[in-house]
Design a protein around this motif. Sequence first.
Motif, PDB file in Angstrom:
ATOM      1  N   VAL A 123       0.838  -1.203   0.000  1.00 21.05           N
ATOM      2  CA  VAL A 123       0.000   0.000   0.000  1.00 21.05           C
ATOM      3  C   VAL A 123       0.868   1.246   0.000  1.00 21.05           C
ATOM      4  CG1 VAL A 123      -1.716   1.302   1.317  1.00 21.05           C
ATOM      5  CG2 VAL A 123      -1.917  -1.164   1.111  1.00 21.05           C
ATOM      6  N   ASN A 124       1.917   1.247   0.806  1.00 28.06           N
ATOM      7  CA  ASN A 124       2.786   2.427   0.894  1.00 28.06           C
ATOM      8  C   ASN A 124       3.444   2.726  -0.444  1.00 28.06           C
ATOM      9  OD1 ASN A 124       2.181   2.675   3.593  1.00 28.06           O
ATOM     10  ND2 ASN A 124       3.947   1.498   4.251  1.00 28.06           N
ATOM     11  N   GLN A 125       3.881   1.675  -1.140  1.00 22.15           N
ATOM     12  CA  GLN A 125       4.536   1.875  -2.430  1.00 22.15           C
ATOM     13  C   GLN A 125       3.552   2.417  -3.464  1.00 22.15           C
ATOM     14  OE1 GLN A 125       7.845   1.514  -2.898  1.00 22.15           O
ATOM     15  NE2 GLN A 125       7.475   2.464  -4.856  1.00 22.15           N
ATOM     16  N   VAL A 126       2.326   1.929  -3.439  1.00 19.53           N
ATOM     17  CA  VAL A 126       1.313   2.411  -4.385  1.00 19.53           C
ATOM     18  C   VAL A 126       1.020   3.890  -4.139  1.00 19.53           C
ATOM     19  CG1 VAL A 126      -1.120   2.195  -5.036  1.00 19.53           C
ATOM     20  CG2 VAL A 126       0.268   0.157  -4.728  1.00 19.53           C
ATOM     21  N   VAL A 127       0.929   4.270  -2.878  1.00 19.86           N
ATOM     22  CA  VAL A 127       0.671   5.677  -2.551  1.00 19.86           C
ATOM     23  C   VAL A 127       1.827   6.549  -3.015  1.00 19.86           C
ATOM     24  CG1 VAL A 127       0.434   7.304  -0.630  1.00 19.86           C
ATOM     25  CG2 VAL A 127      -0.864   5.192  -0.628  1.00 19.86           C
ATOM     26  N   ARG A 128       3.070   6.104  -2.792  1.00 20.48           N
ATOM     27  CA  ARG A 128       4.229   6.876  -3.239  1.00 20.48           C
ATOM     28  C   ARG A 128       4.265   6.983  -4.757  1.00 20.48           C
ATOM     29  NH1 ARG A 128       8.025   3.586  -0.632  1.00 20.48           N
ATOM     30  NH2 ARG A 128       7.427   3.729   1.523  1.00 20.48           N
ATOM     31  N   ASP A 129       3.914   5.896  -5.443  1.00 20.89           N
ATOM     32  CA  ASP A 129       3.931   5.919  -6.903  1.00 20.89           C
ATOM     33  C   ASP A 129       2.883   6.869  -7.468  1.00 20.89           C
ATOM     34  OD1 ASP A 129       5.975   4.127  -6.936  1.00 20.89           O
ATOM     35  OD2 ASP A 129       4.712   2.383  -7.391  1.00 20.89           O
ATOM     36  N   ARG A 130       1.742   6.961  -6.816  1.00 24.97           N
ATOM     37  CA  ARG A 130       0.658   7.802  -7.322  1.00 24.97           C
ATOM     38  C   ARG A 130       0.754   9.248  -6.849  1.00 24.97           C
ATOM     39  NH1 ARG A 130      -4.661   3.926  -6.806  1.00 24.97           N
ATOM     40  NH2 ARG A 130      -3.877   2.275  -8.151  1.00 24.97           N
ATOM     41  N   GLN A 131       1.728   9.564  -6.029  1.00 28.94           N
ATOM     42  CA  GLN A 131       1.851  10.908  -5.479  1.00 28.94           C
ATOM     43  C   GLN A 131       2.138  11.924  -6.581  1.00 28.94           C
ATOM     44  OE1 GLN A 131       4.668  11.074  -2.315  1.00 28.94           O
ATOM     45  NE2 GLN A 131       3.909  13.013  -1.540  1.00 28.94           N
ATOM     46  N   TYR A 132       2.952  11.554  -7.550  1.00 25.61           N
ATOM     47  CA  TYR A 132       3.293  12.439  -8.658  1.00 25.61           C
ATOM     48  C   TYR A 132       3.066  11.699  -9.966  1.00 25.61           C
ATOM     49  CZ  TYR A 132       5.766  14.891  -4.964  1.00 25.61           C
ATOM     50  OH  TYR A 132       6.078  15.530  -3.803  1.00 25.61           O
ATOM     51  N   HIS A 133       2.727  12.441 -10.999  1.00 24.48           N
ATOM     52  CA  HIS A 133       2.545  11.840 -12.315  1.00 24.48           C
ATOM     53  C   HIS A 133       3.895  11.656 -12.986  1.00 24.48           C
ATOM     54  CE1 HIS A 133       0.928  10.899 -16.210  1.00 24.48           C
ATOM     55  NE2 HIS A 133       1.711  11.828 -16.742  1.00 24.48           N
ATOM     56  N   LEU A 134       4.127  10.479 -13.508  1.00 23.93           N
ATOM     57  CA  LEU A 134       5.336  10.209 -14.274  1.00 23.93           C
ATOM     58  C   LEU A 134       4.953   9.987 -15.728  1.00 23.93           C
ATOM     59  CD1 LEU A 134       7.276   7.706 -12.003  1.00 23.93           C
ATOM     60  CD2 LEU A 134       7.795  10.094 -12.405  1.00 23.93           C
ATOM     61  N   LYS A 135       5.730  10.585 -16.601  1.00 23.64           N
ATOM     62  CA  LYS A 135       5.485  10.378 -18.022  1.00 23.64           C
ATOM     63  C   LYS A 135       5.788   8.917 -18.365  1.00 23.64           C
ATOM     64  CE  LYS A 135       8.247  13.552 -19.552  1.00 23.64           C
ATOM     65  NZ  LYS A 135       8.935  14.509 -20.439  1.00 23.64           N
ATOM     66  N   PRO A 136       5.128   8.380 -19.376  1.00 27.04           N
ATOM     67  CA  PRO A 136       5.367   6.984 -19.747  1.00 27.04           C
ATOM     68  C   PRO A 136       6.828   6.686 -20.068  1.00 27.04           C
ATOM     69  CG  PRO A 136       3.386   7.763 -20.817  1.00 27.04           C
ATOM     70  CD  PRO A 136       4.010   8.945 -20.136  1.00 27.04           C
ATOM     71  N   SER A 137       7.526   7.639 -20.663  1.00 32.11           N
ATOM     72  CA  SER A 137       8.940   7.408 -20.963  1.00 32.11           C
ATOM     73  C   SER A 137       9.750   7.285 -19.675  1.00 32.11           C
ATOM     74  CB  SER A 137       9.498   8.542 -21.818  1.00 32.11           C
ATOM     75  OG  SER A 137       9.413   9.773 -21.128  1.00 32.11           O
ATOM     76  N   GLN A 138       9.393   8.050 -18.655  1.00 33.09           N
ATOM     77  CA  GLN A 138      10.094   7.978 -17.374  1.00 33.09           C
ATOM     78  C   GLN A 138       9.801   6.650 -16.674  1.00 33.09           C
ATOM     79  OE1 GLN A 138      12.274  10.335 -16.405  1.00 33.09           O
ATOM     80  NE2 GLN A 138      12.834   9.013 -14.710  1.00 33.09           N
ATOM     81  N   VAL A 139       8.563   6.160 -16.817  1.00 27.49           N
ATOM     82  CA  VAL A 139       8.212   4.866 -16.225  1.00 27.49           C
ATOM     83  C   VAL A 139       9.049   3.763 -16.867  1.00 27.49           C
ATOM     84  CG1 VAL A 139       6.363   3.169 -15.977  1.00 27.49           C
ATOM     85  CG2 VAL A 139       5.884   5.582 -15.601  1.00 27.49           C
ATOM     86  N   ARG A 140       9.168   3.791 -18.203  1.00 31.80           N
ATOM     87  CA  ARG A 140       9.982   2.796 -18.907  1.00 31.80           C
ATOM     88  C   ARG A 140      11.444   2.896 -18.500  1.00 31.80           C
ATOM     89  NH1 ARG A 140       6.699   4.346 -23.216  1.00 31.80           N
ATOM     90  NH2 ARG A 140       8.318   5.746 -23.997  1.00 31.80           N
ATOM     91  N   LYS A 141      11.941   4.116 -18.371  1.00 35.76           N
ATOM     92  CA  LYS A 141      13.334   4.328 -17.983  1.00 35.76           C
ATOM     93  C   LYS A 141      13.594   3.773 -16.583  1.00 35.76           C
ATOM     94  CE  LYS A 141      16.714   8.073 -17.789  1.00 35.76           C
ATOM     95  NZ  LYS A 141      16.896   9.519 -17.934  1.00 35.76           N
ATOM     96  N   ASN A 142      12.663   4.012 -15.659  1.00 36.18           N
ATOM     97  CA  ASN A 142      12.810   3.481 -14.307  1.00 36.18           C
ATOM     98  C   ASN A 142      12.796   1.960 -14.310  1.00 36.18           C
ATOM     99  OD1 ASN A 142      12.926   6.061 -13.319  1.00 36.18           O
ATOM    100  ND2 ASN A 142      10.816   6.091 -12.578  1.00 36.18           N
TER     101      ASN A 142
END
Length: 85
Positions: free
Chosen positions: A29-48
Amino acid sequence: MSIVVKNRGNESVNDLIKRFKKISVSLDVNQVVRDRQYHLKPSQVRKNATNDNRRLRRRLRGLKKMKNISPDIIGRMHEKLSSSK
């Protein structure tokens, strides 16, 4: 998604909080909340994701060189790598 923790008889409030924390950690749950805190562009998600895979591969390579590592740990690392692709 809601987490419900009910009191089991003579259970103290501290024990309820411990159980709640354990359940929330197991559900990430904590990780999901941290992930949704800010919007990441799809390219940044792929890079991560590629950086995470690279880091896992590097760690797996180092673990294979060690002598006293159980095969279970190496198997779990392989599962993480295959599930993240």
